[in-house]
Enzyme design. Structure first.
Site, PDB file in Angstrom:
ATOM      1  N   HIS A 102       0.362  -7.340  14.597  1.00  0.00           N
ATOM      2  CA  HIS A 102      -0.705  -8.091  13.925  1.00  0.00           C
ATOM      3  C   HIS A 102      -1.744  -8.522  14.941  1.00  0.00           C
ATOM      4  O   HIS A 102      -1.435  -8.807  16.093  1.00  0.00           O
ATOM      5  CB  HIS A 102      -0.145  -9.295  13.165  1.00  0.00           C
ATOM      6  CG  HIS A 102       0.810 -10.128  13.964  1.00  0.00           C
ATOM      7  ND1 HIS A 102       2.113  -9.748  14.189  1.00  0.00           N
ATOM      8  CD2 HIS A 102       0.645 -11.309  14.603  1.00  0.00           C
ATOM      9  CE1 HIS A 102       2.720 -10.670  14.920  1.00  0.00           C
ATOM     10  NE2 HIS A 102       1.843 -11.628  15.201  1.00  0.00           N
ATOM     11  N   HIS A 104      -4.503 -11.337  15.766  1.00  0.00           N
ATOM     12  CA  HIS A 104      -4.968 -12.685  15.444  1.00  0.00           C
ATOM     13  C   HIS A 104      -6.483 -12.739  15.620  1.00  0.00           C
ATOM     14  O   HIS A 104      -7.008 -12.293  16.654  1.00  0.00           O
ATOM     15  CB  HIS A 104      -4.378 -13.705  16.426  1.00  0.00           C
ATOM     16  CG  HIS A 104      -2.902 -13.918  16.339  1.00  0.00           C
ATOM     17  ND1 HIS A 104      -2.339 -14.987  15.676  1.00  0.00           N
ATOM     18  CD2 HIS A 104      -1.864 -13.220  16.862  1.00  0.00           C
ATOM     19  CE1 HIS A 104      -1.017 -14.939  15.796  1.00  0.00           C
ATOM     20  NE2 HIS A 104      -0.700 -13.874  16.515  1.00  0.00           N
TER      21      HIS A 104
HETATM   22  P1  5GP Z   1       3.056 -13.931  16.820  1.00  0.00           P
HETATM   23  O1  5GP Z   1       3.589 -15.033  17.698  1.00  0.00           O
HETATM   24  O2  5GP Z   1       4.155 -13.002  16.368  1.00  0.00           O
HETATM   25  O3  5GP Z   1       1.886 -13.233  17.432  1.00  0.00           O
HETATM   26  O4  5GP Z   1       2.457 -14.670  15.569  1.00  0.00           O
HETATM   27  C1  5GP Z   1       3.052 -14.686  14.322  1.00  0.00           C
HETATM   28  C2  5GP Z   1       2.140 -15.488  13.425  1.00  0.00           C
HETATM   29  O5  5GP Z   1       2.530 -15.268  12.088  1.00  0.00           O
HETATM   30  C3  5GP Z   1       2.199 -16.989  13.671  1.00  0.00           C
HETATM   31  O6  5GP Z   1       0.906 -17.476  13.990  1.00  0.00           O
HETATM   32  C4  5GP Z   1       2.736 -17.550  12.362  1.00  0.00           C
HETATM   33  O7  5GP Z   1       2.150 -18.778  12.003  1.00  0.00           O
HETATM   34  C5  5GP Z   1       2.403 -16.450  11.374  1.00  0.00           C
HETATM   35  N1  5GP Z   1       3.327 -16.353  10.265  1.00  0.00           N
HETATM   36  C6  5GP Z   1       4.683 -16.285  10.350  1.00  0.00           C
HETATM   37  N2  5GP Z   1       5.238 -16.187   9.121  1.00  0.00           N
HETATM   38  C7  5GP Z   1       4.187 -16.187   8.247  1.00  0.00           C
HETATM   39  C8  5GP Z   1       4.120 -16.106   6.813  1.00  0.00           C
HETATM   40  O8  5GP Z   1       5.115 -16.021   6.107  1.00  0.00           O
HETATM   41  N3  5GP Z   1       2.885 -16.118   6.266  1.00  0.00           N
HETATM   42  C9  5GP Z   1       1.750 -16.217   7.021  1.00  0.00           C
HETATM   43  N4  5GP Z   1       0.568 -16.236   6.376  1.00  0.00           N
HETATM   44  N5  5GP Z   1       1.778 -16.290   8.370  1.00  0.00           N
HETATM   45  C10 5GP Z   1       2.991 -16.285   8.973  1.00  0.00           C
END
Ligand code: 5GP
Ligand code: ZN
Length: 142
Positions: A102, A104
């Site tokens: 993903h 951001h």
């Molecule tokens: P990472 O640390 O993997 O780059 O970021 C994962 C992101 O996914 C985090 O910012 C977290 O808040 C978001 N996230 C995790 N679970 C969900 C979810 O069920 N729905 C949404 N909209 N965001 C999520």
């Protein structure tokens, strides 16, 4: 198209759990992060399940990334932010928590208090040239 039964982002893509959708494209879905660092913090995910960027076909990366200029402009217009960060946490040691790639998009404005620790280190003499040569060879080998 690959989809993982228990992946939270695949489940959002399949409509099994709710999300605040911002954009639905042929190759990607963009939705608001549930724990935003700033209002409008958006996640852009490829529709097929790929854990990390380095395992993805370049064409798919291009398709997913092609939404970023329009999405970033919209975030600036709508949130009043004056800039945004584009961030991929690629792999657990880079801070990735959800193992579905993903991107951001984090709206930024002056004095918002967000930031990264950017602890620079230099190169030893010759180290950068050796490293670049190894990288060129690795790239040439596929
Ligand atoms: P990472 O640390 O993997 O780059 O970021 C994962 C992101 O996914 C985090 O910012 C977290 O808040 C978001 N996230 C995790 N679970 C969900 C979810 O069920 N729905 C949404 N909209 N965001 C999520
Ligand atoms: Zn997934």
């Amino acid at each position: 198209m690959s989809s993982e039964p228990n992946c939270v982002f695949c489940r959002i893509i399949r409509g099994e759990i709710p999300a605040t959708i911002v954009h639905r494209g042929d190759a990607c879905l963009a939705f608001l992060d549930i724990q935003p660092l700033a209002p409008g913090h958006t996640l852009v995910v490829p529709t097929p399940h790929y854990p990390t960027l380095d395992g993805m076909p370049g064409e798919l990366v291009g398709e997913v990334a092609s939404v970023l200029p329009r999405l970033g402009s919209a975030l600036i217009r709508v949130t009043g932010a004056t800039g945004f960060n584009v961030l991929i946490n690629n792999g657990p040691d880079a801070g990735q928590v959800v193992p579905h790639l993903h991107i951001h998009l984090i709206p930024r404005s002056a004095g918002d208090g967000l930031g990264f620790r950017w602890n620079v280190r230099g190169y030893q003499p010759g180290e950068a040239d050796r490293l670049a040569e190894s990288l060129r060879r690795a790239l040439a080998g596929g």
